[in-house]
Design a protein around this motif. Structure first.
Motif, PDB file in Angstrom:
ATOM      1  N   GLY A   1      69.283  47.674 -45.104  1.00 59.52           N
ATOM      2  CA  GLY A   1      70.347  48.298 -47.024  1.00 59.52           C
ATOM      3  C   GLY A   1      71.698  47.531 -46.343  1.00 59.52           C
ATOM      4  N   THR A   2      72.263  48.298 -45.408  1.00 62.19           N
ATOM      5  CA  THR A   2      73.707  47.731 -45.083  1.00 62.19           C
ATOM      6  C   THR A   2      73.993  46.863 -44.255  1.00 62.19           C
ATOM      7  OG1 THR A   2      73.956  50.612 -45.085  1.00 62.19           O
ATOM      8  CG2 THR A   2      76.281  49.043 -44.358  1.00 62.19           C
ATOM      9  N   LEU A   3      73.408  47.017 -43.694  1.00 59.61           N
ATOM     10  CA  LEU A   3      73.382  44.923 -42.483  1.00 59.61           C
ATOM     11  C   LEU A   3      73.383  44.062 -43.510  1.00 59.61           C
ATOM     12  CD1 LEU A   3      72.297  44.800 -39.407  1.00 59.61           C
ATOM     13  CD2 LEU A   3      71.753  43.349 -41.212  1.00 59.61           C
ATOM     14  N   ILE A   4      72.995  44.335 -44.312  1.00 56.21           N
ATOM     15  CA  ILE A   4      72.118  42.931 -45.309  1.00 56.21           C
ATOM     16  C   ILE A   4      72.696  42.884 -46.059  1.00 56.21           C
ATOM     17  CG2 ILE A   4      70.675  42.618 -46.993  1.00 56.21           C
ATOM     18  CD1 ILE A   4      68.140  43.750 -45.559  1.00 56.21           C
ATOM     19  N   ASN A   5      73.919  43.519 -46.726  1.00 54.97           N
ATOM     20  CA  ASN A   5      74.790  43.580 -47.329  1.00 54.97           C
ATOM     21  C   ASN A   5      75.845  42.798 -46.903  1.00 54.97           C
ATOM     22  OD1 ASN A   5      75.028  43.903 -50.484  1.00 54.97           O
ATOM     23  ND2 ASN A   5      76.909  46.071 -49.403  1.00 54.97           N
ATOM     24  N   GLY A   6      76.119  43.171 -45.810  1.00 48.53           N
ATOM     25  CA  GLY A   6      77.086  43.495 -45.280  1.00 48.53           C
ATOM     26  C   GLY A   6      77.494  41.786 -45.048  1.00 48.53           C
ATOM     27  N   TYR A   7      76.246  40.749 -44.316  1.00 47.74           N
ATOM     28  CA  TYR A   7      76.253  39.065 -44.477  1.00 47.74           C
ATOM     29  C   TYR A   7      76.248  38.835 -46.345  1.00 47.74           C
ATOM     30  CZ  TYR A   7      75.553  39.756 -39.411  1.00 47.74           C
ATOM     31  OH  TYR A   7      75.339  39.805 -38.513  1.00 47.74           O
ATOM     32  N   HIS A   8      75.746  39.070 -46.585  1.00 41.60           N
ATOM     33  CA  HIS A   8      75.722  39.026 -48.456  1.00 41.60           C
ATOM     34  C   HIS A   8      77.464  39.097 -48.867  1.00 41.60           C
ATOM     35  CE1 HIS A   8      74.691  38.760 -52.156  1.00 41.60           C
ATOM     36  NE2 HIS A   8      75.475  39.426 -52.896  1.00 41.60           N
ATOM     37  N   GLN A   9      78.017  40.398 -48.182  1.00 44.71           N
ATOM     38  CA  GLN A   9      79.163  40.170 -48.759  1.00 44.71           C
ATOM     39  C   GLN A   9      79.944  39.059 -47.755  1.00 44.71           C
ATOM     40  OE1 GLN A   9      81.084  41.998 -50.968  1.00 44.71           O
ATOM     41  NE2 GLN A   9      82.442  40.309 -50.873  1.00 44.71           N
ATOM     42  N   ARG A  10      79.645  38.608 -47.005  1.00 42.28           N
ATOM     43  CA  ARG A  10      80.220  37.605 -45.666  1.00 42.28           C
ATOM     44  C   ARG A  10      79.683  36.057 -46.470  1.00 42.28           C
ATOM     45  NH1 ARG A  10      78.776  37.446 -39.693  1.00 42.28           N
ATOM     46  NH2 ARG A  10      80.737  35.593 -39.469  1.00 42.28           N
ATOM     47  N   TYR A  11      78.645  36.337 -47.010  1.00 44.13           N
ATOM     48  CA  TYR A  11      78.486  34.880 -47.542  1.00 44.13           C
ATOM     49  C   TYR A  11      79.420  34.884 -49.155  1.00 44.13           C
ATOM     50  CZ  TYR A  11      76.210  32.722 -51.585  1.00 44.13           C
ATOM     51  OH  TYR A  11      75.400  32.140 -52.713  1.00 44.13           O
ATOM     52  N   LEU A  12      79.609  35.836 -50.041  1.00 43.27           N
ATOM     53  CA  LEU A  12      80.657  36.250 -51.283  1.00 43.27           C
ATOM     54  C   LEU A  12      81.903  35.162 -50.790  1.00 43.27           C
ATOM     55  CD1 LEU A  12      78.647  38.934 -53.498  1.00 43.27           C
ATOM     56  CD2 LEU A  12      78.461  36.679 -53.421  1.00 43.27           C
ATOM     57  N   ASP A  13      82.628  36.049 -49.730  1.00 46.14           N
ATOM     58  CA  ASP A  13      83.840  35.969 -49.110  1.00 46.14           C
ATOM     59  C   ASP A  13      84.353  34.870 -48.488  1.00 46.14           C
ATOM     60  OD1 ASP A  13      84.413  37.965 -49.784  1.00 46.14           O
ATOM     61  OD2 ASP A  13      84.243  39.204 -47.433  1.00 46.14           O
ATOM     62  N   GLY A  14      83.204  33.519 -48.613  1.00 49.21           N
ATOM     63  CA  GLY A  14      82.988  32.274 -48.205  1.00 49.21           C
ATOM     64  C   GLY A  14      82.195  32.395 -47.255  1.00 49.21           C
ATOM     65  N   ASP A  15      82.564  33.687 -45.688  1.00 51.34           N
ATOM     66  CA  ASP A  15      82.861  33.120 -44.289  1.00 51.34           C
ATOM     67  C   ASP A  15      81.610  32.152 -44.188  1.00 51.34           C
ATOM     68  OD1 ASP A  15      85.281  34.150 -44.250  1.00 51.34           O
ATOM     69  OD2 ASP A  15      84.234  36.363 -43.841  1.00 51.34           O
TER      70      ASP A  15
END
Length: 171
Positions: free
Chosen positions: A32-46
């Motif tokens: 879940g932490t791993l998925i959330n990390g990728y989600h955050q990178r999406y939100l950050d525009g990376d």
């Protein structure tokens, strides 16, 4: 002696099953932490959403390969995104897949992850090997709402029994 041995085996078996069951939760929290990390990178525009999701699946697949785990991922549409044991069904709809008792597996996992009736734990039968043999399995699953993903991992009771028998016969 036979009665005592059987009682001891069952006692050890129940303890090992509880230990393996409890070990699922932190591993799935890590996913879940791993998925959330990728989600955050999406939100950050990376990353684009498609890139973030694909990279998350790729990393989960690597974890499955390296550690011989049984991590699965499917979405709200019951499209199977990752599964080592069910690779032939990747990117296919698994909503109606049933075990030998008629339990709709992925609907059970979805309901446990989303509604947490049994704190995310499910028991069912699942394919154990290439010959299609189904064995009892306990899984823990969670839901990542932003992407509509259910992810989890399970342990086969047959694996537990084999490890106990190996331990008992090696001493």
């Amino acid at each position: 002696f036979v009665g005592l041995s059987t009682s001891y085996f069952l006692y050890v078996r129940n303890n090992v099953i509880d230990q393996r069951r409890c070990a699922l939760e932190p591993r799935i929290h890590f996913i879940g932490t791993l998925i959330n990390g990728y989600h955050q990178r999406y939100l950050d525009g990376d990353l684009s959403l498609a890139q973030a999701q694909q990279q998350a699946i790729d990393e989960i697949h690597q974890i499955n390969q390296v550690n011989e785990n049984y991590i699965f991922v499917f979405n709200d549409d019951y499209l199977l995104l990752e599964s080592v044991n069910n690779a032939t069904m990747l990117n296919k709809n698994v909503k109606e897949d049933r075990d030998i008792n008629g339990v709709k597996l992925y609907q059970l996992l979805y309901n446990e992850a989303v509604y947490r009736k049994n704190e995310g734990y499910s028991q069912y039968f699942y394919h154990f090997n290439a010959d299609g043999t189904e064995q009892k399995k306990i899984s823990y699953s969670q839901y990542f709402k932003p992407w509509g993903w259910v992810y989890g991992e399970g342990v086969y009771i047959l694996d537990v029994d084999a490890s106990i028998l190996n331990m008992m016969t090696s001493h």
